[in-house]
Design an enzyme around this catalytic site. Structure first.
Site, PDB file in Angstrom:
ATOM      1  N   ARG A   1     -18.455   3.926  11.104  1.00  7.96           N
ATOM      2  CA  ARG A   1     -18.620   5.376  10.922  1.00  7.96           C
ATOM      3  C   ARG A   1     -18.187   5.775   9.516  1.00  7.96           C
ATOM      4  NH1 ARG A   1     -13.599   7.717  10.888  1.00  7.96           N
ATOM      5  NH2 ARG A   1     -11.917   6.521  11.854  1.00  7.96           N
TER       6      ARG A   1
ATOM      7  N   HIS B   1      -4.471  -8.523  15.375  1.00  3.84           N
ATOM      8  CA  HIS B   1      -3.595  -9.616  15.793  1.00  3.84           C
ATOM      9  C   HIS B   1      -2.173  -9.166  15.495  1.00  3.84           C
ATOM     10  CE1 HIS B   1      -2.063 -13.672  16.397  1.00  3.84           C
ATOM     11  NE2 HIS B   1      -1.425 -13.567  15.259  1.00  3.84           N
TER      12      HIS B   1
ATOM     13  N   LYS C   1       4.341   2.441   9.642  1.00  2.00           N
ATOM     14  CA  LYS C   1       5.378   3.426   9.934  1.00  2.00           C
ATOM     15  C   LYS C   1       4.847   4.651  10.682  1.00  2.00           C
ATOM     16  CE  LYS C   1       7.917   1.828   5.929  1.00  2.00           C
ATOM     17  NZ  LYS C   1       6.806   0.887   5.590  1.00  2.00           N
TER      18      LYS C   1
ATOM     19  N   GLY D   1       0.830  -1.193   0.000  1.00  2.00           N
ATOM     20  CA  GLY D   1       0.000   0.000   0.000  1.00  2.00           C
ATOM     21  C   GLY D   1       0.859   1.235   0.000  1.00  2.00           C
TER      22      GLY D   1
ATOM     23  N   GLU E   1      -8.412  -0.924   3.095  1.00  2.00           N
ATOM     24  CA  GLU E   1      -7.278  -1.259   3.959  1.00  2.00           C
ATOM     25  C   GLU E   1      -7.792  -1.978   5.194  1.00  2.00           C
ATOM     26  OE1 GLU E   1      -4.446   1.989   4.480  1.00  2.00           O
ATOM     27  OE2 GLU E   1      -5.545   3.054   2.917  1.00  2.00           O
TER      28      GLU E   1
END
Length: 153
Positions: free
Chosen positions: A104, A84, A21, A15, A79
């Site tokens: 939402r 986990h 990050k 992506g 996304e």
């Protein structure tokens, strides 16, 4: 939304490299072919459901569908944040998801901190909602075990 629960799967692609990050919240991205096939009544926003990587275990997830207003994307994306801790990333693996419910709409945030706080609140909401019996049963759906049949093994 009458298209929910919505089942889909696809290869995990690289992506924008921001989830882990900048946010500390890794997400798995679907290719355009999966995004383009979404039913028209599934609007942009934050969803919750179940996800499975390859033939692995089924975990709770939250998913963002849309243009990520905070980052001003020009391309719609899906996304998935699997709730986990994985030891390594899983680019190239097949991710199977069932979107169960809507949390939402998408919105922009004044700061990265506000975005992170909202995502963490979405995660908590997803964890709670997925404990409901009608949602829990989807965790054991044949969809997640049918991967092996699909691959001809």
């Amino acid at each position: 939304m009458k298209s929910l629960p919505y089942f889909c799967r696809g290869e995990v692609i690289r992506g924008f490299g921001r989830g882990s990050k900048e946010l500390g919240i890794p997400t798995a991205n679907f290719p355009d072919s999966v995004v383009d096939n979404l039913p028209t009544d599934i609007s942009t926003g934050i969803y919750y459901g179940w996800a499975c990587v390859g033939n692995g275990d089924v975990y709770k997830m939250v998913m963002s569908i849309g243009w990520n207003p905070y980052y001003k994307n020009t391309k719609k994306s899906m996304e998935t944040h699997v709730i986990h801790k994985f030891k390594e990333d899983f680019y190239g693996e097949i991710l199977s998801v069932v979107m169960v419910g809507y949390i939402r709409p998408e919105r922009s945030f004044d700061s990265l901190e506000a975005l992170i706080a909202a995502i963490n609140s979405d995660i908590e909401e997803a964890k709670g909602k997925l404990e409901l019996p009608e949602h829990r049963k989807l965790k054991d759906d044949n969809f997640f075990t049918s991967m092996t049949i699909m691959n001809g093994h």
